[in-house]
Design an enzyme around this catalytic site. Sequence first.
Site, short mmCIF file in Angstrom:
data_model
loop_
_atom_site.label_atom_id
_atom_site.label_comp_id
_atom_site.label_asym_id
_atom_site.label_seq_id
_atom_site.Cartn_x
_atom_site.Cartn_y
_atom_site.Cartn_z
N VAL A 31 46.51 57.82 39.90
CA VAL A 31 47.72 57.06 40.39
C VAL A 31 48.04 56.34 38.90
CG1 VAL A 31 47.68 54.82 41.77
CG2 VAL A 31 45.80 56.39 42.11
N ARG A 81 46.96 68.48 34.23
CA ARG A 81 46.27 69.39 33.92
C ARG A 81 46.17 70.44 35.05
NH1 ARG A 81 40.13 68.79 32.25
NH2 ARG A 81 40.33 67.29 33.89
N LYS A 121 44.53 44.52 23.98
CA LYS A 121 43.95 44.90 25.21
C LYS A 121 42.31 44.48 25.23
CE LYS A 121 44.25 46.02 29.43
NZ LYS A 121 43.28 46.86 29.46
N GLU A 160 39.23 38.08 30.22
CA GLU A 160 39.11 38.99 31.72
C GLU A 160 38.07 38.42 32.48
OE1 GLU A 160 41.08 42.48 33.08
OE2 GLU A 160 39.15 42.92 34.05
N ARG A 175 26.67 40.20 33.85
CA ARG A 175 27.07 41.35 34.67
C ARG A 175 25.43 42.53 35.31
NH1 ARG A 175 33.44 43.91 34.71
NH2 ARG A 175 33.99 41.71 34.85
#
Length: 485
Positions: A16, A38, A186, A193, A291
């Site tokens: 996507v 691929r 990043k 984030e 988390r």
Amino acid sequence: MSDSPQANIAVVGLAVMGSNLARNLASREGNTVAVFNRSWSKTETLITEHPEAGLIAAKDYQELADSLTTPRTAIIMVQAGKGTDAVIDELTKVFEPGDIIVDGGNALFTDTIRREKAVRETGINFVGAGISGGEEGALNGPSIMPGGSDESWVTLGPILTSIAAVAEGEPCVTHVGHDGAGHFVKMIHNGIEYADMQLIAEAYDLIRRGTGKTPTEIADIFTEWNKGDLESYLIEITAEVLRQNDAETGKPLVDVILDQAGAKGTGAWTVKSALDLGIPVSGIAEAVFARSLSSKPAQRAAAADLPGPSTAWAVAPEDADAFVEDVRRALYASKIVAYSQGFDEIVAGAEEYGWNIQKGEIAKIWRGGCIIRARFLNRITDAYAENPELVALLTAPFFRDVLVEGQEAWRRVVVAATQSGIPAPAFSSSLAYYDGLRAERLPAALVQGQRDFFGAHTYKRVDKQGTFHTLWSGDRTEIEATDAH
Ligand code: 6PG
């Protein structure tokens, strides 16, 4: 496939994200896009479903190379890791010196440094580019953080600028720095984030458990907050998630989602790098650990019967609005800490790896397209424009004022969380960082004494130059460390 090359950019990997990026590139004036996957079926689906994109479908890497004008430029959009190395190997076989290979995945920046060095030996440019904004961003305008050589930026800059999000009239893309700089920034984006998401989750938990408000009522609060200084993509989508009811049970979706958070690893990378660089990233680290803790069902079950506070805690209905406002201020203050720490890590990384990263430019390209996009980034942009050499972002006048105004509320919220037994690790660690940074004296003095006692690791003094050691096992006199043995 026509004989003459026509495409100025290629995308390899058509899941996507890759498909959306190819469509975004093709929709921009001046771009002709070649695509390769691929498995041909994904390529076929894309060109069939989107004939308007005028994509050039290559059946193999040679066809892909033959379809590209020089310098051949391809963006790899495959799962970070071994898959990326495999594609790089294939592209280096069909590309030539001066061509450009871009890794648009979430690669670890040290892998990018290694890859850039190896590919550069072939004369081909290798660029690690962070692309933020998820599938929607890839299609309509991400924030893009490319590293790589100045030579690659000459070709790549205009192409990435054509597809990047635009904020305040400026494209959300900049040449971050050489080799792994783009993927490093990043990574920091993702660490921030994580902190942002954890802080919002803690704010929700405190309000829900403290006031008994429903998810929909809390969504309304977040929608209100989103009109002010906390305006951000994450606040906006959180309200949407809280409004969502589960079709099957009719319950709020948030109540039927299993409370065990996943993570693909970028937040953990941020913390590991911060530890190596000696930079405290309290909120980011606590977000990563929260988390991890949530994903320990056996330990949680074993601890479930451990007692909480002896007295029940709830916010009196007449105090609910005041408590919600305290939580908003605590969220804003903790967010300032998280971003300040994230930018500290960028400064330390740039120094360690020899990158010339412009903090103000990073704040600018995070104003749109990326997951942490927020009005807040304008404030950071202004702060660095006013003083590019800010020693700590949170000491900038604007943020200092927010902290001065909000720190009492912040304390009340952390006290409430502690007294109520509601875990708020990001709120409380951010407050502890704030108090540590402003403290006149820290107990680090005692730690130095402890280290000197058992390891003769020496210490400095506040009242004179030099390095000292106390003869703890002897007469406990103090000697200049030059004499210490
Ligand atoms: C972005 C996101 C994205 C992130 C995934 C997985 O900038 O678009 O940060 O790159 O990696 O959404 O995130 P987790 O680490 O939470 O699994």
